[in-house]
Scaffold this active site. Structure first.
Site, PDB file in Angstrom:
ATOM      1  N   GLY A  76      10.746  42.963  29.420  1.00 23.65           N
ATOM      2  CA  GLY A  76      11.894  43.503  29.931  1.00 23.65           C
ATOM      3  C   GLY A  76      12.719  44.035  29.323  1.00 23.65           C
ATOM      4  CG  HIS A 146      19.730  51.382  29.240  1.00 20.85           C
ATOM      5  ND1 HIS A 146      18.486  51.177  28.452  1.00 20.85           N
ATOM      6  CD2 HIS A 146      19.899  52.048  30.666  1.00 20.85           C
ATOM      7  CE1 HIS A 146      18.156  52.037  29.510  1.00 20.85           C
ATOM      8  NE2 HIS A 146      18.439  52.599  30.381  1.00 20.85           N
TER       9      HIS A 146
END
Ligand SMILES: C[S@@+](CC[C@H](N)C(=O)[O-])C[C@H]1O[C@@H](n2cnc3c(N)ncnc32)[C@H](O)[C@@H]1O
Length: 222
Positions: A76, A146
């Site tokens: 994740g 990101h």
């Protein structure tokens, strides 16, 4: 008769899978992979539970030539950790005490009937990039970390392997950072500023660039 569009099985599994892609973005990836994969393999950074993977790999399957490499450590991104905005408790492994999207990814790829077209690489993008030697790529889809470090890292690691005329697809292009962060958008701007890329189109938040042929005239010097 040759199949001409996405199978019902792939479409339904992709739409059911957890993930962050609109159907229009997914169908665009499907079409791009169908066209590109006739020339060389495709590669995605950031598979999560396999939503984008299914659209891309289904394009590869229909063309029948080259597979999709799928890079993800499956732990994740920052924003998917406990307490963060995109945390999903279903993806937390209580025994390991961490996120593990790999079982969900594998189940979805199996249910979509795409195991033969998907090559999972369970690693950090930069880590595997260091060892990626000669394999050309026809399409790279960037949807991993990101942060600016991750997004620019993915750009610099993978785009040199894209063939002339090949595609770079970047997810989560938000010109206003308040809508969802700025790193993918900054990468897109950076690519657009270089004469190496031409912007093809944007579908929802999916930006698409094409690598210019070597020696091809750029818009600036045309
Ligand atoms: C936004 S999700 C990808 C969503 C997916 N493309 C979809 O269609 O739903 C980002 C994924 O990138 C992975 N990731 C983040 N940083 C990474 C890195 N440095 N290397 C490899 N994978 C990374 C995370 O584990 C996460 O699964």
């Amino acid at each position: 008769m040759a199949e001409s569009t996405i199978s019902l099985k792939a479409r339904e599994t992709a739409l059911r899978a957890k993930g962050f892609l609109t159907e229009a973005e997914g169908m665009m990836l499907f079409e791009m992979a169908r066209w590109s994969s006739q020339h060389a393999p495709c590669l995605e950074v950031g598979s999560y539970c396999g939503k984008s993977t299914i659209f891309l790999a289904e394009g590869c399957r229909l063309t029948g030539r080259n597979p999709l490499f799928c890079i993800d450590h499956h732990r994740g991104s920052e924003e998917q950790q406990p307490g963060e905005l995109f945390y999903d408790a279903d993806l937390f492994d209580d025994q390991l005490q961490c996120i593990d999207t790999l079982p969900h990814f594998r189940r979805n790829i199996n249910q979509a009937g795409l195991e033969e077209w998907v090559i999972p690489v369970i690693a950090k993008s930069k880590q595997i990039g260091k060892y990626w030697a000669k394999q050309d790529l026809s399409l790279v889809f960037i949807d991993g970390g990101h942060s600016e470090e991750d997004a620019f890292g993915d750009y610099h690691t993978w785009t040199p392997h894209i063939i002339s005329g090949g595609y770079l697809c970047i997810h989560d292009i938000f010109p206003d950072p308040a809508d969802g962060g700025s790193a993918p958008y900054l990468v897109l701007l950076h690519a657009q500023e270089s004469s190496e890329w031409e912007h093809v189109r944007q579908v929802d938040t999916l930006g698409i660039l094409r690598k210019r042929n070597h020696g091809q005239q750029t818009n600036q010097n045309r």
